[in-house]
Design an enzyme around this catalytic site. Structure first.
Site, short mmCIF file in Angstrom:
data_model
loop_
_atom_site.label_atom_id
_atom_site.label_comp_id
_atom_site.label_asym_id
_atom_site.label_seq_id
_atom_site.Cartn_x
_atom_site.Cartn_y
_atom_site.Cartn_z
N THR A 109 0.69 -1.13 0.11
CA THR A 109 -0.05 0.00 -0.14
C THR A 109 0.56 1.27 -0.15
OG1 THR A 109 0.13 0.25 2.50
CG2 THR A 109 -1.69 -1.14 1.20
N GLU A 253 -5.73 -3.91 -0.82
CA GLU A 253 -6.71 -5.03 -0.39
C GLU A 253 -7.09 -5.90 -1.04
OE1 GLU A 253 -5.80 -1.73 1.21
OE2 GLU A 253 -4.89 -1.94 2.78
N LYS A 362 -14.93 16.95 11.05
CA LYS A 362 -15.36 16.83 12.12
C LYS A 362 -15.98 17.83 12.33
CE LYS A 362 -14.47 12.67 12.73
NZ LYS A 362 -13.07 12.26 12.13
N TRP A 367 -21.13 15.95 10.29
CA TRP A 367 -19.59 15.05 9.37
C TRP A 367 -19.54 16.02 7.86
CZ3 TRP A 367 -17.43 9.36 10.01
CH2 TRP A 367 -17.12 9.26 11.95
P1 AMP Z 1 -5.28 2.22 -2.66
O1 AMP Z 1 -4.79 1.07 -1.99
O2 AMP Z 1 -3.36 3.02 -2.23
O3 AMP Z 1 -5.55 1.82 -3.89
O4 AMP Z 1 -5.89 3.44 -1.78
C1 AMP Z 1 -7.38 3.09 -1.72
C2 AMP Z 1 -8.24 4.00 -0.94
O5 AMP Z 1 -8.23 4.95 -2.45
C3 AMP Z 1 -9.63 3.82 -0.68
O6 AMP Z 1 -9.34 3.05 0.72
C4 AMP Z 1 -10.08 4.92 -1.09
O7 AMP Z 1 -9.63 5.49 -0.32
C5 AMP Z 1 -9.60 5.59 -2.06
N1 AMP Z 1 -10.82 5.24 -3.17
C6 AMP Z 1 -9.78 4.45 -4.26
N2 AMP Z 1 -11.23 4.65 -5.65
C7 AMP Z 1 -12.21 5.17 -5.21
C8 AMP Z 1 -13.14 5.90 -5.27
N3 AMP Z 1 -13.50 5.70 -6.74
N4 AMP Z 1 -13.73 7.33 -4.76
C9 AMP Z 1 -12.79 7.26 -4.06
N5 AMP Z 1 -11.87 6.89 -2.46
C10 AMP Z 1 -11.50 5.89 -4.08
#
Ligand code: AMP
Length: 460
Positions: A109, A253, A362, A367
């Site tokens: 990540t 994940e 917040k 929120w």
């Molecule tokens: P990563 O594992 O680095 O790809 O990050 C995942 C995170 O990206 C998710 O938990 C979301 O918070 C954000 N994310 C991914 N796709 C979207 C989406 N279409 N809209 C809003 N947030 C997103």
């Protein structure tokens, strides 16, 4: 592409590394993953040299080039040439029969806080994910598609596209390093791309280029957008050019794709504006994934598009633990992964990401969704890119601040910003401040770097 298939097909694990991570993070994940051999493009030699002491412990560092183009490096005198190694081998190879649960790839990540966490994928989970992502309500690709992932191969296996394109026999176009509007336009028109996918920041640049140069990509039918929320105006701008946006949500994940915003039959009667509002949500679960959204009291939320809660997920391509990690917090609820995203679910089962739990503002017990505010502001003609973060407040705990990059020559006053928000959101959600900056910081995968933007706001 050769490494993706050669490594995993031989029973090894293909661990992709994001070269934009900090040097310390790269060193950490190479060691944590237990990498044995490192393959790199010539462009990354400076990164390798900076990491030389750590790389000496590997079995080999292989440059993806032939003997004639091998670099001379005093820091890394034992570099090997990929083409030379291949030339020595026979053309035939007996691929091993692997159990479907054998590990095939590993991604970390991009984590903005703490050490990066590894997610190990199996052949089974990768194949099931690729099959699901091809389906009509997801990326809708087939043998007649020309597929061009703009999302890099290190960002959650380019969202499965290097697996799904060969699986269905689609033409696959790789963009290389040039991701500016002019280069993408040239590549996509030259190759006749019908489907592409990437994070919103890439599309901002391409759309601005197409506007400025009055150009189109006539073959482009669909654009998969994820990684961060696609602002509604982005769906409209692509629709104006005849391309449909498929808004998708996922995480490292979750392999990553798990939700896609495709309309159902009952939505045919909706107006265009209503359809756009639906498709701007992150969407409905792909078959093979299951969801649980619980409020602060641990109870499932109502499906009314209003009540929000913590998104938990499980399924055929969802991690059940982190690789070689004691981190258990995200897996506290037996059998589920807590995504860290706050969502609501509407009466049609469409999920909408309100925010990352740590980015929600917040204010006085209410929120405020930074994503919603950014989406609204992104539609203002003066805005190039908008970020909304919190500033601590004595009375309200936190208040929203808009940090914006303006289009060249554009001006935006605080009053104009308030006017733009008025009528679109509750009055108390409107940001208290507007800060104009030259550029906004992004993570190594192109997301707004909210931790740094919050610091920037505090420093003003
Ligand atoms: P990563 O594992 O680095 O790809 O990050 C995942 C995170 O990206 C998710 O938990 C979301 O918070 C954000 N994310 C991914 N796709 C979207 C989406 N279409 N809209 C809003 N947030 C997103």
């Amino acid at each position: 592409m050769e490494l993706y298939y050669g490594i995993s097909g031989s029973g090894f694990v293909c661990h992709t590394i994001n070269p934009r991570l900090f040097k310390e993070q790269i060193a950490f994940i190479i060691k944590h993953a237990g990498d044995k051999v490192l393959f790199a493009d010539l462009t990354f030699l400076p990164i390798l040299e900076a990491l030389a002491p750590q790389l000496r412990k590997l079995k080999a560092v292989v440059m993806l080039t032939d003997e004639a183009h091998m670099p001379k490096s005093s820091a890394l005198p034992k570099l090997k040439s990929y083409e030379t190694l291949l030339a020595r081998e026979k053309d035939q190879f007996n691929w091993p029969e692997l159990n479907e649960n054998t590990a095939c790839s590993l991604c970390y990540t991009s984590g903005t806080t703490g050490e990066p966490k590894g997610v190990l994928y199996s052949h089974r989970s990768s194949v099931l994910h690729a099959m699901a992502v091809c389906t009509p309500d997801a990326f809708n690709c087939s043998a007649s598609s020309t597929v061009c992932p703009i999302v890099p191969m290190f960002h959650v296996n380019a969202w499965g596209i290097p697996y799904l394109a060969p699986m269905i026999g689609a033409k696959l176009v790789m963009p290389g390093a040039k991701l500016d509007g002019a280069s993408l336009h040239q590549l996509m028109t030259g190759e006749g791309v019908t489907f592409t996918a990437g994070v919103p920041t890439v599309w901002l640049a391409l759309l601005d280029y197409l506007d400025a140069e009055k150009k189109t990509i006539p073959t482009l039918m669909r654009v998969g957008i994820g990684g961060s929320a696609a602002p509604p105006i982005m769906l409209q701008r692509f629709a104006d050019r005849g391309a449909e946006v498929i808004h998708a949500w996922g995480m490292t994940e979750t392999s990553p794709v798990a939700l896609t915003a495709a309309l159902t039959g009952k939505h045919a009667k909706l107006s265009n504006a209503e359809k756009l509002a639906k498709r701007a949500k992150q969407g409905r679960p792909l078959y093979g994934t299951e969801y649980l959204v619980v409020n602060g009291a641990g109870k499932p939320v109502k499906h009314d598009g209003q009540e929000f809660g913590d998104l938990h997920i499980r399924g055929a391509w969802v991690a059940s633990s982190y690789f070689k990690s004691k981190e258990k917090a995200a897996f506290k609820r037996e059998g589920w992964f807590n995504t860290g995203d706050v969502v609501n679910v509407d009466e049609d089962g469409f999920f909408q990401i309100v925010d990352r739990a740590k980015d929600v503002i917040k204010s006085g017990g209410e929120w405020i969704s930074s994503i919603e505010l950014e989406g609204i502001m992104q539609a203002h003609p003066a805005i190039k890119e908008a970020a909304v973060v919190s500033r601590p407040h004595a009375k309200w705990a936190e208040r929203p601040v808009l940090v914006a990059v303006l289009k060249s020559g554009a001006v935006l006053t605080y009053e104009e910003m308030v006017m733009h928000f008025t009528g679109k959101i509750a009055k108390w959600s409107i940001p208290d401040e507007l800060i104009v900056v030259d550029q906004l910081p992004h993570t190594a995968t192109g997301k707004l770097l909210k931790t740094v933007i919050r610091k920037l706001v505090l420093a003003r």
